[in-house]
Every structure is written in structure tokens, then in C-alpha cells.
Motif scaffolding. Structure first.
Motif, short mmCIF file in Angstrom:
data_model
loop_
_atom_site.label_atom_id
_atom_site.label_comp_id
_atom_site.label_asym_id
_atom_site.label_seq_id
_atom_site.Cartn_x
_atom_site.Cartn_y
_atom_site.Cartn_z
N ARG A 625 -9.11 -18.92 23.56
CA ARG A 625 -8.50 -17.93 24.43
C ARG A 625 -7.45 -18.54 25.35
NH1 ARG A 625 -11.91 -13.76 28.30
NH2 ARG A 625 -10.10 -12.67 29.22
N HIS A 626 -7.64 -19.79 25.75
CA HIS A 626 -6.75 -20.41 26.72
C HIS A 626 -5.65 -21.25 26.05
CE1 HIS A 626 -9.41 -19.18 29.92
NE2 HIS A 626 -10.46 -19.71 29.25
N LYS A 627 -5.48 -21.05 24.78
CA LYS A 627 -4.39 -21.77 24.07
C LYS A 627 -3.05 -21.32 24.66
CE LYS A 627 -2.73 -22.74 19.40
NZ LYS A 627 -3.06 -24.19 19.44
N PRO A 628 -2.12 -22.25 24.89
CA PRO A 628 -0.83 -21.88 25.51
C PRO A 628 -0.14 -20.77 24.72
CG PRO A 628 -1.06 -24.26 25.44
CD PRO A 628 -2.20 -23.71 24.66
N GLY A 629 0.50 -19.88 25.49
CA GLY A 629 1.15 -18.75 24.86
C GLY A 629 2.19 -18.14 25.75
N LEU A 630 2.28 -16.81 25.74
CA LEU A 630 3.33 -16.09 26.44
C LEU A 630 3.30 -16.34 27.94
CD1 LEU A 630 5.65 -14.03 26.42
CD2 LEU A 630 3.91 -12.21 26.57
N ASP A 636 6.53 -21.19 33.07
CA ASP A 636 7.17 -22.52 33.07
C ASP A 636 8.56 -22.41 32.43
OD1 ASP A 636 7.86 -25.15 33.01
OD2 ASP A 636 6.11 -25.82 31.83
N VAL A 637 9.58 -22.62 33.22
CA VAL A 637 10.96 -22.48 32.71
C VAL A 637 11.32 -23.60 31.74
CG1 VAL A 637 11.74 -21.23 34.74
CG2 VAL A 637 11.82 -23.75 34.73
N HIS A 638 10.55 -24.66 31.72
CA HIS A 638 10.82 -25.76 30.82
C HIS A 638 10.01 -25.68 29.52
CE1 HIS A 638 13.08 -27.64 34.06
NE2 HIS A 638 12.02 -27.51 34.88
N TYR A 639 9.19 -24.64 29.43
CA TYR A 639 8.32 -24.53 28.24
C TYR A 639 9.09 -23.80 27.15
CZ TYR A 639 4.15 -23.75 25.43
OH TYR A 639 3.22 -23.75 24.41
N ASN A 640 9.10 -24.39 25.93
CA ASN A 640 9.76 -23.77 24.78
C ASN A 640 8.79 -22.82 24.10
OD1 ASN A 640 11.27 -23.08 22.58
ND2 ASN A 640 11.66 -25.18 21.91
N ASN A 666 -0.51 -12.80 38.26
CA ASN A 666 0.58 -11.85 38.53
C ASN A 666 1.31 -11.47 37.26
OD1 ASN A 666 1.53 -14.40 38.16
ND2 ASN A 666 3.10 -14.30 39.77
N PRO A 667 0.67 -10.75 36.31
CA PRO A 667 1.32 -10.44 35.04
C PRO A 667 2.60 -9.65 35.20
CG PRO A 667 -1.03 -10.00 34.94
CD PRO A 667 -0.71 -10.26 36.37
N ALA A 668 2.63 -8.67 36.12
CA ALA A 668 3.81 -7.82 36.26
C ALA A 668 5.01 -8.64 36.69
CB ALA A 668 3.53 -6.70 37.27
N GLN A 669 4.85 -9.60 37.60
CA GLN A 669 5.96 -10.42 38.05
C GLN A 669 6.47 -11.32 36.94
OE1 GLN A 669 4.78 -12.55 41.55
NE2 GLN A 669 4.27 -10.66 42.71
N LEU A 670 5.56 -11.85 36.13
CA LEU A 670 5.98 -12.72 35.04
C LEU A 670 6.79 -11.95 34.00
CD1 LEU A 670 2.77 -14.88 34.44
CD2 LEU A 670 4.88 -15.54 35.61
N LEU A 671 6.34 -10.70 33.69
CA LEU A 671 7.03 -9.93 32.66
C LEU A 671 8.43 -9.50 33.10
CD1 LEU A 671 4.07 -7.74 31.34
CD2 LEU A 671 5.21 -9.59 30.11
N ASN A 673 10.48 -11.37 35.20
CA ASN A 673 11.30 -12.48 35.75
C ASN A 673 12.48 -12.83 34.87
OD1 ASN A 673 10.15 -13.83 33.60
ND2 ASN A 673 8.88 -15.19 34.86
N GLY A 674 12.65 -12.12 33.74
CA GLY A 674 13.80 -12.33 32.86
C GLY A 674 13.52 -13.18 31.65
N ARG A 675 12.49 -13.95 31.69
CA ARG A 675 12.21 -14.84 30.56
C ARG A 675 11.68 -14.06 29.36
NH1 ARG A 675 12.35 -20.10 30.93
NH2 ARG A 675 10.64 -20.45 29.48
N PHE A 676 10.99 -12.92 29.62
CA PHE A 676 10.50 -12.13 28.48
C PHE A 676 11.66 -11.51 27.71
CE2 PHE A 676 8.79 -8.33 26.40
CZ PHE A 676 7.75 -8.90 25.69
N SER A 677 12.71 -11.08 28.45
CA SER A 677 13.90 -10.55 27.78
C SER A 677 14.58 -11.62 26.96
CB SER A 677 14.86 -9.98 28.83
OG SER A 677 14.25 -8.97 29.57
N LYS A 678 14.62 -12.83 27.53
CA LYS A 678 15.22 -13.95 26.81
C LYS A 678 14.44 -14.26 25.54
CE LYS A 678 16.40 -18.83 27.36
NZ LYS A 678 16.35 -20.03 28.26
N LEU A 679 13.11 -14.20 25.64
CA LEU A 679 12.25 -14.45 24.48
C LEU A 679 12.54 -13.45 23.38
CD1 LEU A 679 9.84 -15.67 22.93
CD2 LEU A 679 8.36 -14.17 24.29
N ILE A 680 12.62 -12.18 23.73
CA ILE A 680 12.86 -11.13 22.74
C ILE A 680 14.23 -11.33 22.08
CG2 ILE A 680 13.17 -8.64 22.41
CD1 ILE A 680 10.27 -9.51 22.77
#
Length: 771
Positions: A625-630, A636-640, A666-671, A673-680
Motif C-alpha cells: 500500500r505504501h509503495k511510492p506513487g502519485l 516531491d518536485v524532484h520525483y520522476n 492534504n490531498p486537495a492541495q497536492l492535486l 499544485n499543478g504537478r497533476f496537470s503536468k503528469l497528465i
């Protein structure tokens, strides 16, 4: 459950079908109802109806001698009055006494107790029926060496052996003669019950059980009926009831004859004394005056005088009878009858006496069937008093007339005396004595004749009823009736599950198929129905070549998803959100299998676990369950993000998964912050489809915060789980544009067969699940 109105197209076949899906319920309830009916018929004591018919005789007459007009008639029969008398407490009490109905016998079985007419053991009741003031009950158990008697009220146990059943060792109200017993071997172990009830209670109970009805409007026939468990006892009761009622009517009609006999017998004593006195006086007079014969007076004088004396004789006879009747009227009690037709020549007085006797009988009958304050009884009593007063007045008037006539004849006789002055005084005295003797003799003979008439009428009094049919019992019981019981059981067996299902459907607020969604939100398409899989071990579309119903349903869903995606020429990947209203509707399950279905057609697919609060994808692919993911990428801005990509299925090389990662605070803040849009944006460059498993929309705002990035939104509902009221929330999200290109998918369809849907036929068509 929808209502039927003019704008509602009701599918009758569908409505019937969803009830028929529960056919095992109907079979089970019908079977239980029929078994219950069988047990009820088996163990319920049968009740039989016994009936008889009688005719109320219109009139009865007695013997009439040539000089008599003695007759007693019954006219104007009122069947309602006869019915009241027939069912009166007095008659019922007499029936109970004669048949000893306050003592009842029962055979006690394993389940039911049956009433019988008598015991198979010699039984003698020692307690008088009038002495029974409370209910008594005794249980008899036959044993090889005697009978065990248990007082069911005090629970005292007595044992009666063959030699002790008639002794005073107990205070039982009965005796048993064990020498009078039928086949002891068959009775050993059998239980019998003896009940004693007060006479009044038994009579009132019998009164309530007897039914009397008139047969036709113009006939004098009555039908008597009674219901009971023992045919023989019921027939005895009806036959005895008819006998007692007949005797009661005969006794009523014999009252006048009995009263006449009593009156004449009382008068015979006085008449005999008077005759003896007159004969002795005549003998003494003749001896004292040495009279042996007296010559006849002159023919004319003697003839006139003889005629006058004859008239005086008739008048004095009438006076004597009138005074006798007048004395009887004064000395008689209020309810006594008067002698009828004793020789009085006044027809008016004779008619009044006949009416008086009839009124007395009617008054006594009404007193027996009603109370003293009954208006009919009061009217009858008043009628008797009025007739008695009329008779008294008529007698006085008649006596006064006779006295006047006798005075006139005496005056005329004195005139004749001058003509026969030569007749010696002794002759006058002798004739006076002879005249008195003749009067008494004629009166004596008259009363003797009337006595014979009354005695004959008493002996030959006709019955008051004619028995048309003696008591007969129906062959079959009136209750319980097997046909009605089985029909009722069958009907109940069908109606009970029907009613339960109707209530279930009426109170059911869950959706069950796409039709329920179409009725609520007809503008939003339904692009897939996922069947309920009974084998929970095979819930993942892990084999691209599988031909199972699950695989086919997701292939259909993947094809339909393309129709809601907007057409683009940029050749970039398309983003599909999978969301739902509440938790438990299967969005993760649908997201995973939809992504696998798209992968099976050689499309590069990325499944992103965007439900950061309650991730579930790792469960289906056996990952930590705790495997690194979204969440790790967003934080982490340095995480690929490519470092979080895993392959969960060997047979799907084009299928990649990004788990949700560590649950953030803080799921709402993470979603946002712009990085989710970049991911998509980056994923769209490498993948044909990006399937995003998002959070439920009604619980949190996570999905709505990133909904603008989706090309289409697959909105999950679950059959038999999602409430129809929640569809309005999803409809509002679509109409307001908060969710793009939204389409419904119904999960677990077929979990309830009540709505008549079975999807196996569609998904199995042309395939073998084992291929």
C-alpha cells in the motif's frame, strides 16, 4: 418501485418476470401452507351438524259426548312464540336434567381431545346434578390393574382397583365398575376426561348451541339444529328436546281437563251428603206420617201446578249451578282455571268461561317464557282479571234474573194452591222433599257425566307437535372443511409471498438496471452494464483472450467509451475519469478492468490511482500500500513520475499502473499544485488512454478539483446498492459542467433477479467460458 400513470409505459412482461424470479418463494410458501392445512385438518376435532324437523299442530280436540260441547282448540299458531318456548331456559334445563348433559366425557389423544357419548368403563354418577355448583374435572388413565383418577383442579391422585371402585375411600362424585369394561387390553394406557358443570351453565350453553328456524313462510314446520363433536350425543339431545317440548304442550292442554276433574271431585262430596240427608228426611217424613201413597190431585190443577213446579225446578237448578260456580270463582286462586260447560243455560257465561280459561293458559305460557314485567305478560294478566270480573258480573245478573223469575213462579204457584187446597199439607211437604231430591240427583248425574268427559279428554289429548324427521347427522363435518381449508392455504401460499414482494418492491429505493437510470436521467447515456460475478476469485480481466462474461462486458464498455470521447486530431492520449457518488460502488474495480480491456486491444494504457484518501488498486495487484506513487510525485518536485510506474499483469505488456502512494494529509492541495496537470500532459504524450481512478464525488471535492483535465467521465453506479436519490446529485454535476462528457456504468447487474435481467445470455452468446 415506480407508479403506473398515463405517461408511464409499464412493461407487463417485465413486472411479471420480476415476481417469477422468486418462484422458489412461491413454491416454498405454498408447500408450507398446504402442510399446515394438512396438519390442521389432521389434528382439529371435526364438528358435525345434526338436525331434525317438527310440525306445530294447528289444533287438537277431545271426545265430545252428545250432551257436551267440551273442546279445546289451538288456533293462530305463532312460530316465533313456539321458537321462544322451544329454546327457553326451562325447556333446556329439563333436557339437561333428563340426559345429564352437565356430565361430559372425552377421549384424550396425543394432540386432540374428542368428546364421546359415554365411557367404555362402567360409570355411575353419585353426585346429584343440583349439587354441582362449580366446574369439576377428572382425568382417568386405564392401567392393567385398575384406573388412576386425577383431580385436574386439586391435582389429587386416586387409584381405583377392581375391588375398591365402590368403596368410601375417596370423595369422588362417581363410581367406576371395572367389571363393565370393553377389551381392557385395548384401553390400557388410554386417557379419559370427565367434566362436571353446573346445571345453569350447561343449560345456557345448550340454549346458545340450539338453532331453530322456520321452513317457509306459510308452513308450521320448524328445523332444529345443533353442532357438536359427537353425532350420537347431538342426536340424543335433539330427540330429547322434541320429546320435552311435546310433553310441555300436552301438559298445557291438559290443564283445563285436570281442573274440571278437581272441581267435580270436590263437589261430589257435598252432593252425596245432601242426597243422603234428603233421602233420610223423606223416609222419616213418610214413616212419621204413615204415608204409603197419595192420590193425584185434580187433573187440571195438578197439571198446571206440575208445569209450574217444573219451571221452578229448572230455575232452582240453574240457581244451584250458578251459586256453585260463583263460590268456585270466589274461592279459586288467581291462576286457577274454571270448569267449563257444567250445565248453565246462559251461553254468554259459558263463552266467558271458555275465554277466561284460554286467557289463563296464555298468561301462564307467557310467564314461563318471559318475566313478570314483560308488556305481553302484563297484558295477559290484565285480560284474565277483566274476564274474571265479567264472569262475576254476569253470574250476579243471571242469579238476579233467576230470583226474579222464581218469585214470579212462586206467586203463580200460590194461585194454584187455592185450586188444590184439598191436597193435604203433608202431600205438599212430601213433594217438596221429592223435588229437592230430584234436583240433587239430576245435578249429581250431570257432574258425573262431565267428569267422564274430562277424564276421557285427559287420556286422549293429542300431541302438540308432529315429528317430521327425527335427529339426523350429516355424513361429513361442517368444520373444518378440507376443500375450503386447502383452497385457503393455496391462496395464502400465493398471496403471502406476492404481498411481501410487493412491499419489497414498493419500499425499494435502490437502482437495479440501466432502465432505472434512464427514467431518472434520460439525457445522460448509459454505456455499460457489468454483470455480477458469482465466482469472486475471477474478478480481474487479466487474460486478454478471455471469453468470460466479465471479459465481454468490459470489451463492450471499452468500445462504448470511445463514443463519448471527443474527436481530436492531436494524436495524444485520452483521459478517462472513473468516479462514483459514494464508496463501495466499484469504481476501482471498473477502472482496473476498463484499463485492462483497452490494453487487450493493443492500446498503451496508464491507470492512475488518484483516490489519495482511500486507495484500493494495490489490493488487486498484490502490491504494498505504501509503495511510492502519485502522492509522492505530487509532493516531491524532484520525483520522476515514471519511477512510480509498475506492471501488474504479465499478459498485458501495454498496461502500466501508478499507485496512489503514501496517504498524504492534504490531498486537495497536492492535486491542485499543478504537478497533476503536468503528469497528465506528459502521460498523454506516451499513452493512448489514461484511466484515472478518482475519489467519490459526494464525499470529497478531490475529483471536482481536477475534473477539467478529463476528456470523459465514467460515473459508476451499483445495482442493488446505489440509491436512486443519489442520481440527482450526479445529474446536477453533469448539467452544471463540473464533470465532462459524463456517462453511467451500472456495476453488479443481476445480483438481484427480482427485476428480470439476466446478462449471461448476451455475454455467453457464441462463446464457451472454458475456451
Amino acid at each position: 418501485m415506480h407508479t403506473i400513470d398515463e405517461g408511464d409505459g409499464l412493461d407487463i412482461k417485465q413486472e411479471i418476470g420480476r415476481y417469477l424470479r422468486y418462484w422458489p418463494w412461491f413454491i416454498a410458501t405454498v408447500a408450507i401452507a398446504l402442510i399446515t392445512a394438512f396438519l390442521y385438518l389432521r389434528y382439529t376435532p371435526p364438528v358435525y351438524e345434526t338436525y331434525s324437523k317438527i310440525k306445530i299442530l294447528d289444533e287438537s280436540g277431545g271426545l265430545e259426548l252428545p250432551t257436551s260441547a267440551f273442546i279445546f282448540k289451538r288456533s293462530n299458531i305463532n312460530l316465533e312464540n313456539e321458537t321462544e318456548i322451544l329454546t327457553s331456559y326451562r325447556i333446556m334445563n329439563q333436557v339437561v336434567r333428563e340426559l345429564k348433559l352437565n356430565t361430559t366425557f372425552y377421549i384424550e389423544g396425543t394432540v386432540q381431545t374428542i368428546q364421546v357419548e359415554s365411557l367404555p368403563i362402567g360409570f355411575k354418577q353419585t353426585i346429584h346434578p343440583d349439587s354441582i355448583t362449580n366446574n369439576l374435572s377428572y382425568n382417568l388413565k386405564v392401567k392393567p390393574n385398575g384406573v388412576e383418577v386425577t383431580d385436574r383442579i386439586s391435582e389429587v391422585v386416586y387409584f381405583l382397583s377392581k375391588n375398591s371402585s365402590r368403596t368410601d375411600e375417596n370423595n369422588l362424585p362417581f363410581e367406576l365398575d371395572l367389571n363393565i369394561i370393553t377389551s381392557r387390553a385395548d384401553l390400557v394406557g388410554r386417557n379419559f376426561v370427565i367434566n362436571f358443570s353446573p346445571l345453569k351453565n350447561t343449560a345456557l350453553n345448550l340454549k346458545s348451541r340450539i338453532g331453530v328456524s322456520a321452513i317457509g313462510k306459510e308452513s308450521h314446520l320448524l328445523r332444529l339444529s345443533i353442532k357438536g363433536g359427537s353425532k350420537a350425543l347431538s342426536e340424543r339431545i335433539l330427540n330429547k328436546l322434541m320429546n320435552v317440548f311435546d310433553r310441555d304442550g300436552i301438559q298445557d292442554r291438559q290443564l283445563v281437563s285436570k281442573r274440571t276433574l278437581d272441581f267435580i271431585d270436590d263437589r261430589f262430596v257435598f252432593l252425596a251428603q245432601e242426597l243422603d240427608s234428603i233421602e233420610v228426611g223423606r223416609q222419616y217424613f213418610k214413616e212419621r206420617n204413615n204415608i204409603t201413597d197419595i192420590q193425584v190431585d185434580a187433573e187440571l190443577g195438578l197439571g198446571q201446578r206440575s208445569q209450574s213446579e217444573e219451571e221452578v225446578f229448572q230455575i232452582e237448578s240453574q240457581l244451584a249451578l250458578s251459586r256453585l260456580l260463583e263460590n268456585s270463582l270466589k274461592s279459586s286462586a288467581e291462576s286457577d282455571l274454571l270448569p267449563a260447560n257444567i250445565g248453565i243455560s246462559n251461553n254468554s257465561i259459558n263463552g266467558l268461561i271458555s275465554e277466561y280459561n284460554t286467557a289463563v293458559i296464555n298468561r301462564d305460557k307467557f310467564l314461563n317464557s318471559g318475566g313478570a314485567n314483560n308488556p305481553i305478560v302484563k297484558q295477559a294478566v290484565a285480560q284474565v282479571e277483566d274476564l274474571k270480573a265479567n264472569i262475576n258480573r254476569s253470574l250476579k245478573n243471571y242469579v238476579s234474573q233467576l230470583e226474579t223469575s222464581r218469585q214470579q213462579y212462586d206467586q203463580r204457584n200460590r194461585k194454584f194452591s187455592g185450586k188444590v187446597a184439598q191436597i193435604p199439607e203433608k202431600e205438599k211437604l212430601l213433594r217438596a222433599i221429592e223435588r229437592q231430591q230430584k234436583i240433587k240427583e239430576s245435578l249429581y248425574l250431570l257432574l258425573l257425566q262431565k267428569r267422564e268427559e274430562a277424564a276421557i279428554n285427559l287420556a286422549i289429548t293429542e300431541p302438540s307437535i308432529k315429528v317430521v324427521e327425527y335427529a339426523l347427522s350429516n355424513y361429513g363435518p361442517v368444520s373444518p372443511k378440507s376443500n375450503i381449508v386447502y383452497a385457503g392455504a393455496l391462496l395464502a401460499g400465493l398471496l403471502i409471498p406476492l404481498g411481501v414482494l410487493y412491499l419489497m418492491f414498493m419500499l425499494d429505493t435502490k437502482l437495479h438496471s440501466k432502465e432505472d437510470i434512464i427514467k431518472e436521467n434520460p439525457q445522460i447515456p448509459v454505456i455499460g452494464e457489468i454483470p455480477n460475478i458469482k465466482n469472486k476469485e475471477v474478478v480481474i480481466f487479466d487474460d486478454p483472450n478471455a471469453r468470460t462474461p466479465l471479459a465481454e462486458s468490459f470489451r463492450i464498455l471499452s468500445s462504448n467509451v470511445d463514443y463519448i470521447l471527443p474527436a481530436k486530431d492531436d494524436h495524444k492520449g485520452k483521459v478517462i475519469y472513473c468516479t462514483s457518488t459514494i464508496k463501495g460502488e466499484g469504481k476501482t474495480y471498473i477502472s482496473l478492468n476498463l484499463s485492462l480491456a483497452l490494453s487487450s486491444i493493443n492500446k498503451k494504457v496508464l491507470l492512475i490511482g488518484a483516490d489519495l484518501r482511500n486507495p484500493q488498486i494495490h489490493i488487486h495487484i498484490a502490491q504494498d500500500r505504501h509503495k511510492p506513487g502519485l502522492s509522492n510525485y505530487l509532493h516531491d518536485v524532484h520525483y520522476n513520475w515514471k519511477d512510480a510506474i509498475i506492471k501488474g499483469f504479465d499478459k498485458h505488456p501495454n498496461h502500466h499502473i501508478m499507485l496512489s502512494g503514501t496517504i498524504p494529509p492534504n490531498p486537495a492541495q497536492l492535486l491542485t499544485n499543478g504537478r497533476f496537470s503536468k503528469l497528465i500532459a506528459e502521460a498523454k504524450e506516451e499513452y493512448d488512454y489514461i484511466i484515472v481512478d478518482t475519489a467519490p464525488t459526494i464525499l470529497v471535492t478531490d475529483t471536482l478539483l481536477i475534473s477539467s483535465l478529463a476528456d470523459a467521465t465514467v460515473y459508476l453506479t451499483r445495482a442493488d446498492f446505489t440509491d436512486k436519490s443519489l442520481l440527482k446529485f450526479s445529474k446536477d454535476l453533469s448539467e452544471s459542467g463540473k464533470l465532462k462528457n459524463m456517462a453511467y456504468v451500472v456495476n453488479s447487474v443481476g445480483a438481484s433477479k427480482s427485476y428480470g435481467y439476466s446478462y449471461n445470455y448476451g455475454y455467453n452468446y457464441g462463446y464457451n467460458s472454458e475456451d
